[in-house]
Scaffold this motif. Structure first.
Motif, short mmCIF file in Angstrom:
data_model
loop_
_atom_site.label_atom_id
_atom_site.label_comp_id
_atom_site.label_asym_id
_atom_site.label_seq_id
_atom_site.Cartn_x
_atom_site.Cartn_y
_atom_site.Cartn_z
N ILE A 48 0.84 -1.20 0.00
CA ILE A 48 0.00 0.00 0.00
C ILE A 48 0.87 1.25 0.00
CG2 ILE A 48 -1.54 1.36 1.48
CD1 ILE A 48 -2.92 -1.31 2.22
N PHE A 49 1.89 1.27 0.83
CA PHE A 49 2.77 2.43 0.88
C PHE A 49 3.55 2.60 -0.43
CE2 PHE A 49 2.64 2.02 5.66
CZ PHE A 49 2.04 3.26 5.88
N ALA A 50 4.02 1.50 -1.01
CA ALA A 50 4.76 1.58 -2.27
C ALA A 50 3.88 2.16 -3.37
CB ALA A 50 5.27 0.19 -2.67
N ALA A 51 2.63 1.72 -3.44
CA ALA A 51 1.72 2.24 -4.46
C ALA A 51 1.46 3.72 -4.26
CB ALA A 51 0.40 1.46 -4.41
N ALA A 52 1.28 4.12 -3.00
CA ALA A 52 1.03 5.53 -2.71
C ALA A 52 2.21 6.40 -3.13
CB ALA A 52 0.74 5.70 -1.22
N LEU A 53 3.41 5.93 -2.84
CA LEU A 53 4.62 6.69 -3.19
C LEU A 53 4.81 6.81 -4.69
CD1 LEU A 53 7.06 5.37 -0.49
CD2 LEU A 53 6.97 7.76 -1.19
N SER A 54 4.57 5.74 -5.40
CA SER A 54 4.83 5.74 -6.84
C SER A 54 3.78 6.50 -7.64
CB SER A 54 4.92 4.29 -7.35
OG SER A 54 3.69 3.62 -7.17
N GLN A 55 2.59 6.68 -7.04
CA GLN A 55 1.49 7.29 -7.77
C GLN A 55 1.18 8.72 -7.36
OE1 GLN A 55 -1.78 4.53 -7.25
NE2 GLN A 55 -0.64 2.83 -8.14
N GLY A 56 1.81 9.21 -6.33
CA GLY A 56 1.47 10.55 -5.84
C GLY A 56 2.67 11.46 -5.75
N GLU A 57 2.41 12.77 -5.79
CA GLU A 57 3.46 13.78 -5.70
C GLU A 57 3.56 14.37 -4.30
OE1 GLU A 57 5.54 14.53 -8.15
OE2 GLU A 57 4.56 12.99 -9.38
N ARG A 58 2.68 13.97 -3.42
CA ARG A 58 2.64 14.60 -2.11
C ARG A 58 3.79 14.19 -1.20
NH1 ARG A 58 -2.36 17.19 -0.91
NH2 ARG A 58 -3.91 16.85 -2.55
N TYR A 59 4.60 13.25 -1.63
CA TYR A 59 5.75 12.83 -0.83
C TYR A 59 7.03 13.55 -1.25
CZ TYR A 59 2.70 8.97 0.56
OH TYR A 59 1.66 8.23 1.04
N ALA A 60 6.98 14.29 -2.35
CA ALA A 60 8.20 14.86 -2.94
C ALA A 60 8.98 15.73 -1.95
CB ALA A 60 7.84 15.65 -4.19
N GLU A 61 8.28 16.57 -1.23
CA GLU A 61 8.95 17.49 -0.30
C GLU A 61 9.67 16.72 0.80
OE1 GLU A 61 7.95 21.20 2.76
OE2 GLU A 61 6.41 20.48 1.33
N GLN A 62 8.99 15.74 1.40
CA GLN A 62 9.63 14.99 2.47
C GLN A 62 10.78 14.15 1.94
OE1 GLN A 62 7.21 12.07 4.56
NE2 GLN A 62 8.53 12.13 6.37
N VAL A 63 10.62 13.57 0.75
CA VAL A 63 11.71 12.78 0.15
C VAL A 63 12.93 13.66 -0.07
CG1 VAL A 63 12.44 11.52 -1.90
CG2 VAL A 63 10.20 11.05 -0.89
N ALA A 64 12.71 14.88 -0.58
CA ALA A 64 13.82 15.81 -0.82
C ALA A 64 14.52 16.16 0.49
CB ALA A 64 13.31 17.06 -1.52
N GLU A 65 13.75 16.38 1.54
CA GLU A 65 14.33 16.71 2.85
C GLU A 65 15.15 15.54 3.39
OE1 GLU A 65 10.97 17.70 5.20
OE2 GLU A 65 10.74 19.72 4.35
N LEU A 66 14.63 14.34 3.21
CA LEU A 66 15.35 13.15 3.69
C LEU A 66 16.65 12.96 2.92
CD1 LEU A 66 12.28 10.79 4.12
CD2 LEU A 66 13.83 11.49 5.96
N LYS A 67 16.60 13.21 1.62
CA LYS A 67 17.81 13.08 0.81
C LYS A 67 18.85 14.11 1.23
CE LYS A 67 19.54 12.77 -3.91
NZ LYS A 67 19.18 12.70 -5.34
N ALA A 68 18.39 15.33 1.45
CA ALA A 68 19.31 16.40 1.86
C ALA A 68 19.95 16.09 3.21
CB ALA A 68 18.57 17.73 1.92
N ALA A 69 19.21 15.39 4.06
CA ALA A 69 19.73 15.05 5.38
C ALA A 69 20.62 13.80 5.35
CB ALA A 69 18.57 14.82 6.35
N GLY A 70 20.75 13.20 4.16
CA GLY A 70 21.60 12.02 4.01
C GLY A 70 20.97 10.74 4.52
N ALA A 71 19.66 10.70 4.55
CA ALA A 71 18.97 9.50 5.05
C ALA A 71 19.17 8.32 4.11
CB ALA A 71 17.47 9.79 5.20
N ASP A 72 19.39 7.15 4.69
CA ASP A 72 19.46 5.94 3.86
C ASP A 72 18.04 5.44 3.59
OD1 ASP A 72 18.62 4.65 6.19
OD2 ASP A 72 20.58 3.81 6.64
N VAL A 73 17.92 4.39 2.81
CA VAL A 73 16.60 3.91 2.40
C VAL A 73 15.77 3.46 3.59
CG1 VAL A 73 15.37 2.16 1.07
CG2 VAL A 73 17.36 3.28 0.09
N ASP A 74 16.37 2.71 4.51
CA ASP A 74 15.62 2.22 5.66
C ASP A 74 15.08 3.37 6.51
OD1 ASP A 74 15.94 -0.47 5.06
OD2 ASP A 74 17.84 -0.61 6.14
N THR A 75 15.91 4.39 6.71
CA THR A 75 15.48 5.55 7.48
C THR A 75 14.36 6.28 6.77
OG1 THR A 75 17.69 5.83 8.43
CG2 THR A 75 16.22 7.76 8.48
#
Length: 362
Positions: A48-75
């Motif tokens: 369910i989470f994978a489908a939501a992520l792949s089909q929506g744009e509402r995660y983009a901001e948080q994903v960008a923040e996590l990437k900037a913070a150097g978060a790994d995939v598990d985090t």
């Protein structure tokens, strides 16, 4: 509220939605389903989470923040999923308050790769419980042999649990025993038992899929095993929670661990699409449905009263009939549990891949 879904709710069935996305939360759709369709809870899983992520744009901001913070995939997975669940818990909080904590629940699953490790499951359950920090959360723990002590330990620590992936009656009895043992430990440690809740997710449609594949076309037992299995599970539930052991705990504030009918979307198009809802109507249960099944029931589902109580003997005849056909019940449920774990692992890998891809694009 939709009249058919209202009738289902009036019959004592708590309607939960087996789906979640940030789009559903932020658009107000989840709140609308609570208001108009009587949805009283939400269950999630990695797919369910994978489908939501792949089909929506509402995660983009948080994903960008996590990437900037150097978060790994598990985090990143942990942060993204717990954020959605926190928000969903807040949407469902009024239902939680109105029902004194019985409903208004949102479930999140431990990493399924830990299903064969008791200690890892306990640790992950504690991490999720602390991170979401909402009283209406449920931690999903698979009902493997290694999962049973993790369930008991989590309950003992005051963590409310949704026990998932239950197929067999024997394992279900073990799940209920683990719940009661956890409550006994919690009481011994001075915890408030009234704050601890649990449901036991008994899987439905996959049982028919497995058994029907072993029966010839037109066989009278086709489409009968899943319902029989669930009705026998309800008999076991009634026996366990009518016991003196539970009565002692109930006097101390404990709640029953309600049966939750899971995997209730019909997989065989030859069957009525509301089969696993209408035929499992009985008080004090939960039915968690994919949106398609929820909409189908709202459109044409029928409530014919209690379809479960008092049907244990005929259900035992169904299971006995399988044995006469050379189909071992024990072997069927073992296959289903192993396949279920494999599917959980695959869906977790899918979620990791999806998050990894989103991080790469950010």
């Amino acid at each position: 509220m939709n009249e058919r879904l209202q009738a289902l709710s009036d019959a004592g069935v708590s309607i939960w939605l087996d789906d979640l996305s940030r789009e559903r939360i932020e658009s107000g759709n989840l709140a609308e389903l609570v208001r108009e369709s009587g949805v009283k809870g939400v269950t999630t899983n990695p797919t369910i989470f994978a489908a939501a992520l792949s089909q929506g744009e509402r995660y983009a901001e948080q994903v960008a923040e996590l990437k900037a913070a150097g978060a790994d995939v598990d985090t990143a997975v942990f942060e993204i999923t717990t954020t959605d669940v926190k928000q969903a818990c807040d949407v469902l909080r009024p239902v939680f308050d109105e029902t004194d904590g019985v409903d208004g629940r949102v479930s999140i699953e431990v990493d399924p790769g830990m299903a064969r490790s008791t200690d890892d499951t306990i640790e992950m359950a504690e991490r999720l419980w602390a991170a979401v920090d909402r009283p209406n959360l449920l931690i999903k723990i698979p009902a493997t042999e290694e999962g049973l002590p993790a369930i008991a330990a989590s309950i003992a620590r005051g963590i409310s649990v949704n026990v998932t992936l239950i197929f067999s009656l024997e394992r279900y009895r073990g799940v209920m025993d683990a719940y009661l043992f956890g409550l006994e430990q919690a009481h011994a440690e001075g915890r408030d038992l009234s704050a601890i809740h649990s449901v036991a997710s008994f899987f439905i449609s996959r049982v028919d899929s497995e058994v029907d594949g072993r029966l010839e076309e037109g066989h009278p037992l086709r489409g009968k095993t899943a319902l029989a299995n669930a009705r026998l599970a309800y008999e076991a539930y009634e026996e366990t929670f009518a016991s003196e052991r539970f009565a002692t705990l109930e006097a101390q504030g404990a709640h029953r661990q309600r049966p939750l009918w899971a995997s209730t979307g019909v997989k065989d198009p030859a069957y009525e699409d509301t089969l696993y809802v209408s035929e499992l109507v009985v008080a004090d249960t939960v039915n968690t449905m994919p949106e398609k099944t929820l909409e189908a029931f709202g459109d044409h589902g029928e409530v014919h009263g209690d379809m479960v109580s008092g049907r244990a003997d005929e259900s035992r005849e169904v299971i006995a009939g399988l044995e006469k056909e050379g189909i071992s019940y024990d072997e069927v449920v073992e296959v289903l549990e192993n396949e279920g774990l494999d599917k959980f692992d695959a869906s977790w890998a899918e979620l990791l891949d999806t998050v990894r891809s989103e991080l790469d694009k950010a």
